[in-house]
Scaffold this active site. Structure first.
Site, PDB file in Angstrom:
ATOM      1  CB  SER A 126      33.925  -0.634   0.688  1.00 50.82           C
ATOM      2  OG  SER A 126      34.006  -1.517  -0.400  1.00 50.82           O
ATOM      3  CE  LYS A 163      37.532  -2.301  -0.148  1.00 57.03           C
ATOM      4  NZ  LYS A 163      36.453  -3.290  -0.348  1.00 57.03           N
TER       5      LYS A 163
END
Lengths: 211, 211
Positions: A126, A163
Site C-alpha cells: 500500500s 500510511k
DNA sequence: TTGACACCCGACTTTTTGGTCAGTTATAAT
DNA sequence: ATTATAACTGACCAAAAAGTCGGGTGTCAA
C-alpha cells in the site's frame, strides 16, 4: 594502535547518542553530567585523547562543535547513523509490534538503538509509491505529534499499518493515505492511534530517507 | 498556508548548508554573518518566524540547538541529505572531473550543493569490496586532510581514481588500497594528489554511508 | 619505587552566545 | 491614511559554555 579506554569509549557513546537523538552535539556540561563527573577538566582531557586518536574532531573552540570521525563509528561498532536534516524527538519501548527478526543478519548493532527507535518489517504494497515495498525494513521513531505528510505507523482495529498522515483544510480533514492508487484513503477515527513516524527505510543494506 | 519570505528561505538555506557541512547547526553570530546583517535581533526575528511555521525548531535556549523540521526540507526543495556522523569540512569547485550526467534524473536538487561537494560517476571494479561498483554515483567532498581508512579521490599521472587511503607505521607507510583482491596497492608518490573524500554512495536512489 | 599515564577535582576566568530594549525603514493591506 | 508586518539597527546585558590553573588518586610497567 588504537587502544581506547573504557572511559573514552563511554564518552564517545554519549556523544554519539546525543547527536543521534538531537541532531547536534552536547555541551561540556551535558557530557560531564552524562559521564557522572563533576569537573569540566575531565571532559577536556577525554576529548583531547579521543581527538588524538582521530575518533573525534573539535572543529572550533566553540559550543557544541564536535564531529565524530569515521573511525569513531567503527570503534563503537555502530552504523554511521543518520541525523537527517529534519529529525524529531524520541521516547520509550513500543509494544504489540513485530520487531523484524531478520535484523540480526543485516546490521546487528542497530538493535542497541535507544529512545524509542524501532525496526519494523513492512508487509503489503500500500505504500509502494513512497518507496516502501513488501517486506521492507523501516526505522520507526515513537512520537506523539505528527504533521501532514509524515509517514506514520498507525494502530487500527484491524491491526497495525503504515500510511501517510494527512491533515487538510477540506473534508475528510484528517485521514491516512496509502501511496498506491489501488487503495482508498482511510478517514481518521477515534479508535485509531498513531504510534510513530517512519524515519528511514533500509534498501540494499543502506538506510535512506523516506519520501 | 505556508508562505515563506525570501529572507526566511535564505536563512533556512544557510542553516541547512551549515548542518550539512559541519554536522551541527550554526550560532546566531555565524548566521548573522552569512545573512549579511549586523544585528542579532534580525536572526532572532527570522528564527521565530521559521519556528512559527514549523519549518524549524529551537530545542533549547542554548547554543546551536536548532533542528530543521521535515517541512523545512520540502520548502527548500532539497533532499533530506545526510550529514553523517563523521562529516568533514568543505571548499570550492573541482575541475577535471566528470560530473555525473545522469544526476538530473535521479534527484535534480542535489546539483545545488555548494561548498565543494560533488557528484561523480565511478568506473571500474577496484572498490567493489567497499560497496562501490562500476558506474556507481558517489558524493565527493573536496578537502585536504585525510585519515587512514578514508576512501579518497586521487589524481594520478594516469588520471583520477578512487581508492582507500592508508597511512601505516609499516612500509610502504602511505599507499592507496583497492578494495578488490585483483588489484595491488599503489604506493603514494609525489605526483599524486588527493582531491577529496567519498562521503556517500548512491544505491537504488538512496544515499548511504561509505564503508 | 618511581615514573608515566588515565582520570579526576574545584575554584576560577574568559569568551561566546543568546537575549533585551527601544527604536527605524519599507512594503503591503484595509 | 492608518495599521500591520517583515526586516533591520545598535547598544547593552546575563547566562552559558569553554578554558585555565594547580593540584590529587590510582594503576601498571620498568
Amino acid at each position: 594502535m588504537t587502544k581506547i579506554t573504557k572511559r573514552q569509549k563511554q564518552l564517545l557513546e554519549i556523544i554519539y547518542d546525543y547527536i543521534r537523538d538531537t541532531g547536534y552535539p552536547p555541551t561540556f556540561e551535558e557530557m560531564r553530567e552524562s559521564l557522572g563527573v563533576v569537573s569540566n577538566q575531565s571532559i577536556i582531557d577525554l576529548l583531547a585523547k579521543l581527538e588524538k586518536q582521530k575518533l573525534l574532531k573539535r572543529n572550533e573552540a566553540s559550543a557544541r562543535s564536535l564531529t565524530i570521525l569515521p573511525f569513531g563509528d567503527k570503534i563503537l561498532e555502530r552504523p554511521a547513523l543518520i541525523p537527517f536534516l529534519g529529525a524529531t524527538t524520541a521516547g520509550s519501548p513500543m509494544e504489540a509490534m513485530e520487531i523484524a527478526g531478520e535484523w540480526k543478519q543485516i546490521s546487528p548493532e542497530i538493535k542497541e538503538l535507544k529512545n524509542n527507535v524501532f525496526i519494523l518489517k513492512v508487509f503489503g504494497d500500500s505504500m509502494i509509491n513512497a518507496g516502501i515495498e513488501n517486506e521492507d525494513i523501516v526505522l520507526v521513531k515513537e512520537q506523539k505529534e505528527f504533521i501532514s505528510g509524515d509517514i506514520v505507523l498507525a494502530q487500527t482495529e484491524d491491526g497495525s499499518t503504515i500510511k501517510r498522515f494527512i491533515s487538510d483544510d477540506k473534508p475528510p480533514y484528517i485521514y491516512l493515505k496509502p501511496e498506491n492508487p489501488k487503495y482508498k484513503n482511510i478517514p481518521f477515527s477515534e479508535n485509531m492511534e498513531l504510534k510513530g513516524k517512519i524515519i528511514s527505510i533500509l534498501k540494499n543494506g543502506y538506510w535512506g530517507p523516506v519520501k
